[in-house]
Scaffold this motif. Sequence first.
Motif, short mmCIF file in Angstrom:
data_model
loop_
_atom_site.label_atom_id
_atom_site.label_comp_id
_atom_site.label_asym_id
_atom_site.label_seq_id
_atom_site.Cartn_x
_atom_site.Cartn_y
_atom_site.Cartn_z
N PHE B 61 0.89 -1.39 0.05
CA PHE B 61 0.04 -0.11 0.09
C PHE B 61 0.86 0.99 0.13
O PHE B 61 1.27 1.46 0.74
CB PHE B 61 -0.95 0.11 1.32
CG PHE B 61 -1.83 -0.81 1.35
CD1 PHE B 61 -3.06 -0.93 0.33
CD2 PHE B 61 -1.97 -1.86 2.32
CE1 PHE B 61 -4.11 -1.74 0.49
CE2 PHE B 61 -2.96 -3.14 2.27
CZ PHE B 61 -3.94 -2.89 1.49
N ASN B 64 4.18 0.99 1.89
CA ASN B 64 3.84 0.28 3.22
C ASN B 64 3.88 -1.23 2.62
O ASN B 64 2.98 -1.57 2.12
CB ASN B 64 2.80 0.73 3.79
CG ASN B 64 2.83 -0.12 5.00
OD1 ASN B 64 3.58 -1.19 5.38
ND2 ASN B 64 1.45 0.01 5.84
N PRO B 85 -0.19 -11.68 14.93
CA PRO B 85 -0.24 -10.53 16.01
C PRO B 85 -1.08 -9.42 14.80
O PRO B 85 -1.00 -9.51 13.51
CB PRO B 85 1.02 -9.90 16.02
CG PRO B 85 2.07 -10.49 15.28
CD PRO B 85 1.40 -12.03 14.63
N SER B 86 -1.79 -8.58 15.32
CA SER B 86 -2.34 -7.50 14.66
C SER B 86 -1.38 -6.65 13.66
O SER B 86 -0.32 -6.49 14.09
CB SER B 86 -2.83 -6.40 15.64
OG SER B 86 -3.69 -5.19 15.13
N GLY B 87 -1.92 -6.47 12.59
CA GLY B 87 -1.04 -5.61 11.55
C GLY B 87 -0.12 -6.62 10.93
O GLY B 87 0.90 -6.30 10.18
N SER B 88 -0.18 -7.92 11.02
CA SER B 88 0.85 -8.75 10.36
C SER B 88 0.35 -9.26 9.17
O SER B 88 1.17 -9.77 8.07
CB SER B 88 0.97 -10.27 11.08
OG SER B 88 -0.52 -10.67 11.27
N GLY B 89 -1.06 -8.51 8.59
CA GLY B 89 -1.18 -8.67 6.99
C GLY B 89 -2.23 -9.91 6.92
O GLY B 89 -2.50 -10.32 5.87
N LYS B 90 -2.95 -10.51 7.97
CA LYS B 90 -3.70 -11.71 7.70
C LYS B 90 -5.06 -11.34 6.86
O LYS B 90 -5.39 -11.95 5.90
CB LYS B 90 -4.29 -12.17 9.16
CG LYS B 90 -3.12 -12.35 10.23
CD LYS B 90 -3.61 -12.82 11.31
CE LYS B 90 -4.40 -11.95 12.28
NZ LYS B 90 -3.72 -10.78 12.55
N THR B 92 -5.31 -8.72 4.89
CA THR B 92 -4.90 -8.29 3.72
C THR B 92 -4.66 -9.66 2.60
O THR B 92 -5.13 -9.40 1.68
CB THR B 92 -3.54 -7.64 3.63
OG1 THR B 92 -3.84 -6.39 4.60
CG2 THR B 92 -3.36 -7.00 2.38
N GLU B 101 -8.59 -6.80 -2.46
CA GLU B 101 -7.32 -6.14 -2.64
C GLU B 101 -6.58 -6.78 -3.74
O GLU B 101 -6.99 -8.03 -4.04
CB GLU B 101 -6.37 -6.53 -1.46
CG GLU B 101 -7.10 -5.86 -0.06
CD GLU B 101 -7.02 -4.47 -0.07
OE1 GLU B 101 -6.88 -3.74 -0.87
OE2 GLU B 101 -7.73 -4.19 1.12
N GLU B 212 -11.80 -13.19 11.13
CA GLU B 212 -12.05 -12.97 12.47
C GLU B 212 -13.43 -12.82 12.86
O GLU B 212 -14.08 -11.75 13.38
CB GLU B 212 -11.30 -11.51 13.09
CG GLU B 212 -9.83 -11.67 13.04
CD GLU B 212 -9.18 -10.54 13.66
OE1 GLU B 212 -9.58 -9.96 14.65
OE2 GLU B 212 -7.95 -10.34 13.25
N HIS B 244 -8.45 -15.51 16.26
CA HIS B 244 -7.73 -15.55 17.66
C HIS B 244 -8.26 -16.48 18.43
O HIS B 244 -7.78 -16.44 19.83
CB HIS B 244 -7.84 -14.02 18.23
CG HIS B 244 -7.03 -13.07 17.34
ND1 HIS B 244 -5.72 -12.98 17.18
CD2 HIS B 244 -7.59 -11.81 16.69
CE1 HIS B 244 -5.46 -12.14 16.48
NE2 HIS B 244 -6.40 -11.43 16.31
N1 LIG Z 1 -6.35 -0.21 2.50
C1 LIG Z 1 -5.22 -0.25 2.90
N2 LIG Z 1 -4.34 0.81 2.83
C2 LIG Z 1 -3.35 1.14 3.47
N3 LIG Z 1 -2.71 0.26 4.30
C3 LIG Z 1 -3.48 -0.58 4.73
C4 LIG Z 1 -4.67 -0.94 3.97
N4 LIG Z 1 -5.41 -2.02 4.66
C5 LIG Z 1 -4.35 -2.59 5.65
N5 LIG Z 1 -3.50 -1.71 5.52
C6 LIG Z 1 -2.19 -1.89 6.33
O1 LIG Z 1 -1.77 -3.31 6.35
C7 LIG Z 1 -1.07 -3.70 7.65
C8 LIG Z 1 -1.85 -5.15 7.82
O2 LIG Z 1 -3.01 -5.01 7.98
P1 LIG Z 1 -4.13 -6.18 8.10
O3 LIG Z 1 -5.38 -5.67 8.32
O4 LIG Z 1 -3.80 -6.87 6.83
O5 LIG Z 1 -3.73 -6.84 9.50
P2 LIG Z 1 -4.11 -8.06 10.10
O6 LIG Z 1 -3.32 -8.93 10.41
O7 LIG Z 1 -5.70 -8.48 9.71
O8 LIG Z 1 -4.66 -7.23 11.80
P3 LIG Z 1 -5.53 -7.53 12.81
O9 LIG Z 1 -5.37 -8.70 13.55
O10 LIG Z 1 -5.55 -6.03 13.54
O11 LIG Z 1 -6.85 -7.55 11.77
C9 LIG Z 1 -1.52 -2.65 8.54
O12 LIG Z 1 -0.40 -1.99 9.00
C10 LIG Z 1 -2.60 -1.74 7.96
O13 LIG Z 1 -2.41 -0.40 8.40
#
Ligand SMILES: Nc1ncnc2c1ncn2[C@@H]1O[C@H](COP(=O)(O)OP(=O)(O)OP(=O)(O)O)[C@@H](O)[C@H]1O
Lengths: 293, 291
Positions: B61, B64, B85-90, B92, B101, B212, B244
Motif C-alpha cells: 500500500f 508500506n 499479531p495485529s497488523g501482520s497482514g492476515k 490483507t 485487494e 476474525e 484469535h
Molecule cells: N487499504 C489499506 N491502505 C493502506 N494500508 C493498509 C490498508 N489495509 C491494510 N493496511 C495496512 O496493512 C497492515 C496489515 O493490515 P491487516 O489488516 O492485513 O492486518 P491483520 O493481520 O488483519 O491485523 P488485525 O489482527 O488487526 O486484523 C496494517 O499496517 C494496515 O495499516
Amino acid sequence: MFQAFIHWWENYPITGIFFNFHYIGQAFLPILKCLPVSLLLGVIGFVLGIPGGLLVSFMKMSKVKPLRWLMTAYIDVVRGTPMFLQILIIYFGFPFIPGYKALQMPLKQIVFFQIDLTIWLRALFIIFINTAAYQAEIFRAGIQSIPKGQNEAARSLGMGKWQTMGFVILPQTIRRILPTMLSEFILVFKDTSLFAAVSVFEMVMQAKVIAAATYNQSALIVTAFFYLLITIPLGRFVARMENKLAEQDGGDGGAVASPRAKRGKRPPRLDDTVGDSAHVVSHRENVLNSEVS
Amino acid sequence: MPGEYQSGVNTELLRLKLESHGDVDIPDKVKNVSAVDSDAPLDVAMPADAIIRIKNLKKVFGDNVVLHDVNFYCPKGHVVSVLGPSGSGKSTMLRCINLLETPTAGEIWFEDQLVNSKETDVDHLRAKIGMVFQQFNLFPHLTALGNVELALKKVRKLSKEQAEAIATEQLEKVGLSDRADFLPSQLSGGQAQRVAIARALAMEPHVMLFDEATSALDPSLVRDVLDVMRDLAKSGMTMIVVTHEMAFARDVSDHVVFMEGGVVYEQGTPEKIFDHPDRERTREFLQGMID
Ligand SMILES: Nc1ncnc2c1ncn2[C@@H]1O[C@H](COP(=O)(O)OP(=O)(O)OP(=O)(O)O)[C@@H](O)[C@H]1O
Ligand SMILES: [Mg+2]
C-alpha cells in the motif's frame, strides 16, 4: 364599534397596505389559481432533478478523470452563482439555441395554466440544471456515508458493481437522504418565485401585478400564506423524519447534511428551510427593485 | 490428511524462500531464520489439486509493504487457520484471495484458475468464494431471509421461490429459521454473524474465508458462531480461517499458518505449532495468547 375598528385597520399604513381585508379577499382567488404553477414548477423540476442528480453524482465519483472534472465544474458554477442570475442567463439565452425558433411557434400553441410550453420548458430546464447540481451533492454524500463493508459484502457474494449500487447501496442511501431531499424540494419550491423576474405567472408575479394595479400590497401577504401552507407542514414532516432517523441510528449515520446548509455540518431543520428564507427574500427584493427601476 | 503438509520439504522450502529472495525486504525480527541449504530450488512444491495456492504473494500500500512473501496452500476439504499479531497482514492476505485487494506480485491460484490475472471474471470468481467479515456486514435494509436471498436472485438468477427455499434451508442450518423475518438491527451479534455465514453458504462456495468472524462478538455469543463453523468444517467445507480463537484453531484445523511482519513465519500441523513450534516469535505469540 366594529365599523370603527375596520376603518382604523384599513387606514393605518401597515395593516391597511399589507393586511387589508378587502384586497386580501380580492387577491385570494387569482393567486390561488397560480399556486398550481408554482407547485408544478417545483415538483416537476425537482423530480426531473432526481435522475439528473444521481447521474451527476455517479459521474463525479467516476474513475474517469475528465468526467469528474466536468461535473465538479458544473456543480461549482451552479452552486457558486445566484439562481436569479441563472434564470436570467438561461431564460434569455434559450432563444439562441439553434432550432429553437422553428419549434417556438408550435410550442407556443400549447398552454397550461395560461403559460405556454416555451415558458414551461425553459423554466423547468433551469430548475433542473440548478437542483440536479445540489441533488448530486446530496446523493454523493449519502452514497459515501454507507460503510465500505456493505460494498465489500455485496461484491464478495459475486454481485456486480451496478447490482451492488442498485440493491444494496442506494436503498440505504435513499433512507438517509430523504429528509435532506425534502428540504431541497422546499427550497426549490420557494425559488420558483424567482421566475417572476422573467414574468412567468407563478404566484409572486401574479401578486406583483395585483399589487401594482390596486396600489396595495396585501396580495403579497396572501402569497406568503400559500407558500407557508406548503412549506410548514413539509418542514415539520422533515424534522420528524430526521429525529426518527437519528433515533434509529443512534447519533452517527443519520441524515445527510444539505449542500445548501452553509452553517456547519448540522443537517437543515425546519428553521433552516422555512425560516431561513433569507436568500429567497433578498432575491425577491431584487425582483421588486428591478421592476421599480 | 494433515500429513500432506508434513511431507517434510514444504515448510523448509517456504522458510528458505524468505532468505534467498533478494528483493524482498525482510524485517529484522523475521531475519533470524535457521540456516537452510541455499542451493535448494526456489519454487515451492504445492499439490496441484489444492483448492487455494498462494505463491510469493506480495502486497504494497503506497510505500508500506504489508505482505512481503506469503506462501501456503489449502487442499480441498481442509481447514487452514491463520494466526498472527495485529497488523501482520492476515486480513490483507485473505482479501487478496477474492480480489477485494489486488495483489502487487505473486500468484494466487483458485482451483485451476490464476486469480490475479487480467482474464479473471471477478464476479464469477467471488461467487465461488464465500467470505465472512468481522463486522458481519449484513444489509440493514433487508431481513435475515432477504440478506440470504439477494445474491441467489441477482447472481445465481434463481426464481423468487427457489431463492426463498434455499435461503430458508440455510437459515435453518445455522439455527435461525425463527429469525427469518427479522431485520439485522433486531438480531444479536451472534445471530447476525450466523446469518452472514448462511448468506455466504447459500451461494454454494467452493471455499469459505473467515476474517476474525468472532472478534466483534460478546464472549457469550462466540460459541454459537464457532459451533456453526465447526459443523461446517465437519461437513467437509474448505475453509481458511483468520482467528484469535486458539482452541478452535487447534481442534478444527488441519494446518496452521502463523503470520508475522507480512510473511508466513511458521506453519505446520496444529500439534506442531501449538506444542513445539520451531521458532521464537511463534512461541512468544502463543504464550501471549494463553496469558
Ligand atoms: N487499504 C489499506 N491502505 C493502506 N494500508 C493498509 C490498508 N489495509 C491494510 N493496511 C495496512 O496493512 C497492515 C496489515 O493490515 P491487516 O489488516 O492485513 O492486518 P491483520 O493481520 O488483519 O491485523 P488485525 O489482527 O488487526 O486484523 C496494517 O499496517 C494496515 O495499516
Ligand atoms: Mg484483520
